[in-house]
Write an enzyme that holds these catalytic residues in place. Sequence first.
Site, mmCIF file in Angstrom:
data_model
loop_
_atom_site.group_PDB
_atom_site.id
_atom_site.type_symbol
_atom_site.label_atom_id
_atom_site.label_comp_id
_atom_site.label_asym_id
_atom_site.label_seq_id
_atom_site.Cartn_x
_atom_site.Cartn_y
_atom_site.Cartn_z
ATOM 1 N N ARG A 153 0.797 -1.132 -0.043
ATOM 2 C CA ARG A 153 0.010 0.127 -0.048
ATOM 3 C C ARG A 153 0.802 1.301 0.070
ATOM 4 O O ARG A 153 0.715 2.281 0.581
ATOM 5 C CB ARG A 153 -1.024 0.141 1.239
ATOM 6 N N SER A 225 -9.924 -0.972 4.138
ATOM 7 C CA SER A 225 -9.160 -1.044 5.409
ATOM 8 C C SER A 225 -8.771 0.211 5.729
ATOM 9 O O SER A 225 -8.125 1.172 5.145
ATOM 10 C CB SER A 225 -8.129 -2.060 5.056
ATOM 11 N N GLU A 330 -3.252 2.914 6.866
ATOM 12 C CA GLU A 330 -3.150 2.907 5.680
ATOM 13 C C GLU A 330 -3.812 3.965 4.878
ATOM 14 O O GLU A 330 -3.786 4.613 3.752
ATOM 15 C CB GLU A 330 -3.469 1.438 4.852
HETATM 16 N N1 EPU Z 1 -10.117 -11.592 10.576
HETATM 17 C C1 EPU Z 1 -10.605 -11.432 11.902
HETATM 18 N N2 EPU Z 1 -11.711 -10.963 12.228
HETATM 19 C C2 EPU Z 1 -12.621 -10.455 11.215
HETATM 20 C C3 EPU Z 1 -11.982 -10.511 9.737
HETATM 21 C C4 EPU Z 1 -10.797 -10.879 9.589
HETATM 22 O O1 EPU Z 1 -9.820 -11.920 12.891
HETATM 23 O O2 EPU Z 1 -13.741 -10.306 11.553
HETATM 24 C C5 EPU Z 1 -8.804 -12.092 10.355
HETATM 25 C C6 EPU Z 1 -9.052 -13.584 9.861
HETATM 26 O O3 EPU Z 1 -7.883 -14.207 10.504
HETATM 27 C C7 EPU Z 1 -8.567 -13.271 8.401
HETATM 28 C C8 EPU Z 1 -7.563 -12.502 8.284
HETATM 29 O O4 EPU Z 1 -8.039 -11.362 9.638
HETATM 30 O O5 EPU Z 1 -8.192 -14.579 7.911
HETATM 31 C C9 EPU Z 1 -7.754 -11.657 6.746
HETATM 32 O O6 EPU Z 1 -8.811 -11.045 6.710
HETATM 33 P P1 EPU Z 1 -9.144 -10.575 5.120
HETATM 34 O O7 EPU Z 1 -9.001 -11.909 4.214
HETATM 35 O O8 EPU Z 1 -10.539 -10.066 5.114
HETATM 36 O O9 EPU Z 1 -8.033 -9.692 4.601
HETATM 37 P P2 EPU Z 1 -7.286 -8.290 5.577
HETATM 38 O O10 EPU Z 1 -5.933 -8.842 5.727
HETATM 39 O O11 EPU Z 1 -8.276 -8.103 6.748
HETATM 40 C C10 EPU Z 1 -6.498 -7.464 3.246
HETATM 41 C C11 EPU Z 1 -6.291 -5.977 2.812
HETATM 42 C C12 EPU Z 1 -7.848 -5.873 2.013
HETATM 43 C C13 EPU Z 1 -8.170 -6.836 1.008
HETATM 44 C C14 EPU Z 1 -8.130 -8.144 1.648
HETATM 45 C C15 EPU Z 1 -8.220 -9.334 0.586
HETATM 46 C C16 EPU Z 1 -5.122 -4.549 3.969
HETATM 47 C C17 EPU Z 1 -4.749 -3.451 4.800
HETATM 48 N N3 EPU Z 1 -6.315 -5.048 3.644
HETATM 49 O O12 EPU Z 1 -7.489 -7.311 4.480
HETATM 50 O O13 EPU Z 1 -7.678 -4.343 1.324
HETATM 51 O O14 EPU Z 1 -9.161 -6.684 0.486
HETATM 52 O O15 EPU Z 1 -6.773 -8.387 2.225
HETATM 53 O O16 EPU Z 1 -6.977 -9.366 -0.143
HETATM 54 O O17 EPU Z 1 -4.061 -5.141 3.441
HETATM 55 C C18 EPU Z 1 -7.904 -2.186 1.324
HETATM 56 O O18 EPU Z 1 -6.687 -1.964 1.532
HETATM 57 O O19 EPU Z 1 -8.615 -1.112 1.637
HETATM 58 C C19 EPU Z 1 -8.846 -3.499 1.625
HETATM 59 C C20 EPU Z 1 -10.098 -3.592 1.726
#
Ligand code: EPU
Length: 335
Positions: A153, A225, A330
Site C-alpha cells: 500500500r 481497510s 493505510e
Molecule cells: N479476521 C478476523 N476477524 C474478522 C475478519 C478477519 O480475525 O472479522 C482475520 C482472519 O484471521 C482473516 C484475516 O483477518 O483470515 C484476513 O482477513 P481478510 O481476508 O478479510 O483480509 P485483511 O488482511 O483483513 C486485506 C486487505 C484488504 C483486501 C483483503 C483481501 C490490507 C490493509 N487490507 O485485508 O484490502 O481486500 O486483504 O485481499 O491489506 C483495503 O486495502 O482497503 C482493503 C480492503
Amino acid sequence: MPYNTFRVDVKAREVIEYDSIEDLRQTLLSHKGEVILPVGEGSNLLFTRDFDGLILLSRMCRARALKETQDEVWIEAESGLKLDDLIAQLVDMNLTGMENLSHIPGTVGASAVQNVGAYGVEAKDVIEQVHTIHVETAEPRTFTNEECRFGYRDSIFKNELKGQYIVTSVVYKLKKDGELKLDYGNLRSALEGIAKPTAQDVREAVIAVRKTKLPEVSELGSAGSFFKNPVIKESLFLALQQQYPDIPHYAINSPTAPAVLQRSGHKIPAAWLIEQCGWKGKMVGGAQCYDKQPLVLVNRNNATPQDIIDLAQAICTSVQLKFGITISPEVNYIE
Ligand code: EPU
C-alpha cells in the site's frame, strides 16, 4: 465535500476538474505555490478538517491498447477512470492480471499511488509505467515500475515525492488468457464447484467475497481497510504464539520487504488483533469499527473527522498495550 468516501462534512477552498493534460498543466501554472491535492474517488483519504487548498479532479477517463505480443497486451488507462470499470473491460477482453482487484473503490491514478491490492495481487504486479505531471513545473515525467518503489500500500508518491507529481495515466501489462491467482484464503472456496475458473469467474467470486465483508461506499461511508497489516519480528511472534496459539500469520515473501523481514517476519492480520481487543462493532461518536470486518472504520452516524481519528487512536493504543504491536493507518490523513 462529496469527494471523500468517508463522507465527512468538510469543505475545500477550491475544486477544479480537468479533462486533458494540457488543461491540468495550465491549471497548475496558474495556481503556482498553492496547496494542491489530486483526488480520485477520495476512497483512501481522511480529511481531518476543512482543506485550505485546491483539489484537482481528473476527468480523463479513457483507456487504449498501446501494443501487443502473442501473449501480452499493454493498456494505457487515464487517471480518472474508475479502476473497476477498467477491470470489467479487461475481463471482457479476457485479459488477465487484475481480476483479483475487482470492486476496489478508487481510480486508475490511485492504483499507482496506493499500490492497491487484494486476494494475492497488487497493482505493482501489472504496472509497467506511470505517467505524471510535476506540480511545480507542469512538466511531464514517466516513472518505470522500479522507479515507483512500490511497497505494501505504498509508493514513492506517498513518500519522497509526496505532493510533487500528479498521475495522468498508468500503463498496465496484462496477459492474454494468463494463469489466474486463486490461492488467497477464501477465494478458492468461493470458486468451489467451478472446475476451470475464468477471469470472469474470479471477478465474480472476488466481488461476492468483498460484498460479504466490506461496506459498499455508496451505502456506508468508509475508506476500506483503515490500517495496514503489521509485520512483526520472529521473537515477538513466538512469544505471542505461546500466549495465543491460534494467532493467524503469514510468512513474508515480498521482494520489496527488507531482507531481515524476509527471513524472519510474520504478517499478522490487524483485523484479528483489533477483534481480540474487543473493538468489533464498537463506536466512538458517529464512527464505528465495522462489525463484519474490524480493519474497516465506518461513518455509521454523521461521524466527524475527530470521531474517526479518536476511534483509530483508541484502537492503536489497545493493540499496542495488549500485543506490543504498533499498527499504522493505510488511509492518508489530509491536514
Ligand atoms: N479476521 C478476523 N476477524 C474478522 C475478519 C478477519 O480475525 O472479522 C482475520 C482472519 O484471521 C482473516 C484475516 O483477518 O483470515 C484476513 O482477513 P481478510 O481476508 O478479510 O483480509 P485483511 O488482511 O483483513 C486485506 C486487505 C484488504 C483486501 C483483503 C483481501 C490490507 C490493509 N487490507 O485485508 O484490502 O481486500 O486483504 O485481499 O491489506 C483495503 O486495502 O482497503 C482493503 C480492503
